[in-house]
Design an enzyme around this catalytic site. Structure first.
Site, PDB file in Angstrom:
ATOM      1  CG  ASP A   1      -2.127   0.895   1.089  1.00 16.31           C
ATOM      2  OD1 ASP A   1      -1.962   2.051   0.639  1.00 16.31           O
ATOM      3  OD2 ASP A   1      -3.245   0.469   1.422  1.00 16.31           O
TER       4      ASP A   1
ATOM      5  CB  CYS B   1     -15.811   3.501  -0.988  1.00 11.52           C
ATOM      6  SG  CYS B   1     -16.277   1.776  -1.103  1.00 11.52           S
TER       7      CYS B   1
ATOM      8  CB  CYS C   1     -18.579  16.183  -7.096  1.00 11.95           C
ATOM      9  SG  CYS C   1     -17.641  15.024  -8.116  1.00 11.95           S
TER      10      CYS C   1
END
Length: 441
Positions: A75, A201, A396
């Site tokens: 990660d 998500c 957005c």
């Protein structure tokens, strides 16, 4: 290991268990179809977890507790406060730390007998084969399409089985993709969707407890594969609806016309790995892509459900509006320059924030006016505030909702001198490029 299991264990058993291991894993040792041999196989196993986020957190904790000998975690992100709602391996004290370091410390606290390898990097076409080649099994909890397809293709080239999970909103999916033994990810989802066409998500949200349900199933599948117990989800997708509290299983069939993966170049072409900014628009828990035919209890149906950690799937709609073009898009640096020019009286345009009120209260771009997406979709250009002049730039959170708003306004601006555009990557891109002091969410 168990009668009727369709696959051999992935790894051979280690030579012996220490007295400390016998005590720690005694509940496993008493299991009739697990026993000392199963625990010795776990001790000898090497498992890579892609993503130390929502799905990686419970998977890492349960695999560590179970006694998997070597856990790798890859990660390149750092812990942020919005992660703590669902990524329970991290704490407030870990804010700003690399996720791989935070996860490694948590594993060490839980089970110091486990070796943790950290890969503080983003998987790329240059390093994927080398990293995956170090492990017996991969758990894919990635939060973006490029990484999902990269893991799938690298696993096919190396013959590595992949336990895949994804979550979005209130739904989750789990499957096992094993090259040479059953369908692979590209049999189910042949191509990535156009960027900005589906919510992540970050845009769609996710119930905080959902990763626990899906991540624990992923860990269960890993233990089954490593020890040769039971029937893994090879050729099946387990679909969870948390609101209805239901689980159903769909059978996945290999695509006989799919061409085998021969290298990783297709990932770069299809998912744009050469563009690091893609992650802003594709981030979070996995996202949507074209649906593939699967077989359910009542016959063939199209798999639909959650998205990544990034997957809501539906067939491509040929009547769907095209994604924003280059001339309909501005990046964060361009917007900052335009706002500065507007402040000097050298430019005229209207910046429209299509997010919800609570999002604007948390963080906003100076000079934007609020017009929620629902109003723009229902009223079109009439939803714009009185006195709107010049070009309209929509934004957005990550670019998905503003792309929808642009599609709704496109026809109204087709015959005008003024134009409608949207901010690529949304306010998250603005934070990264213009004002990193602003809070991410």
């Amino acid at each position: 290991m168990s009668a009727g299991t369709p696959f051999e264990p992935l790894v051979g058993p280690a030579e012996r268990l220490t007295r400390e291991e016998l005590e720690r894993y005694s509940r496993h040792l008493t299991l009739e179809r697990f026993g000392p041999e199963g625990q010795r196989r776990l001790k000898n196993a090497r498992v890579l977890v892609v993503g130390a986020g929502g799905l990686g957190a419970p998977a890492l904790q349960y695999l560590a507790a179970a006694g998997v000998g070597t856990l790798g975690v890859v990660d390149d992100d750092v812990v942020s406060v919005s992660n703590l709602q669902r990524q329970v391996i991290h704490t407030v004290e870990d804010l700003g730390r690399p996720k791989v370091d935070s996860a490694a410390d948590a594993v060490a606290r839980l089970n110091p007998l486990v070796t943790v390898r950290t890969h503080d990097t983003r998987l790329t076409t240059e390093n994927a084969l080398e990293i995956l080649g170090q492990y017996d099994l991969v758990l894919d909890g990635a939060d973006n399409f490029p990484t999902r397809y990269l893991v799938a293709d690298a696993a096919e080239l190396t013959g590595t089985p992949v336990v895949w999970g994804s979550i979005l909103r209130f739904d989750g999916q789990v499957s096992v993709f094993w090259p040479g033994h059953g369908p692979v990810y590209r049999d189910l989802y042949p191509e990535a969707p156009p960027a900005g066409s589906v919510p992540s998500c970050a845009e769609g949200g996710v119930l905080g407890v959902l990763p626990a349900a899906i991540g624990s199933v992923m860990a269960t599948e890993a233990l089954k594969l490593l020890t040769g117990m039971g029937e893994p989800l090879v050729g099946r997708v387990l679909v969870h609806d948390a609101l209805a509290q239901t689980w159903r299983t769909l059978t996945v069939l290999p695509d006989p016309e799919r061409q085998p993966v021969t290298d990783l170049s297709e990932v770069m072409v299809a998912c744009g790995l050469a563009r690091p900014d893609d992650a802003a628009a594709l981030s979070a828990c996995g996202q949507s892509a074209p649906g593939q035919r699967v077989t359910g209890p009542s016959g063939p149906e199209t798999l639909q459900g959650p998205g990544g950690s990034g997957q809501s799937r539906a067939p491509l709609d040929p009547s769907a509006p095209p994604a924003p073009s280059a001339v309909e898009t501005v990046d964060a640096a361009e917007l900052a320059a335009l706002l500065a020019a507007r402040d000097r009286g050298e430019a005229t345009f209207t910046l429209v924030d299509v997010r919800e009120d609570w999002e604007r209260e948390l963080v906003s771009i100076p000079g934007a006016v609020s017009v929620p997406l629902d109003r723009l979709l229902s009223e079109g250009v009439r939803a714009l505030p009185a006195g709107t002049e010049g070009d309209v730039i929509l934004h957005c959170k990550a670019g998905v909702r503003s792309a929808r708003a642009l599609a709704a306004l496109r026809s109204d601006y087709a015959m005008r001198e003024d134009s409608v555009k949207h901010l690529d990557g949304g306010i998250l891109a603005w934070i990264d490029a213009v004002d990193p002091s602003l809070p991410r969410y």
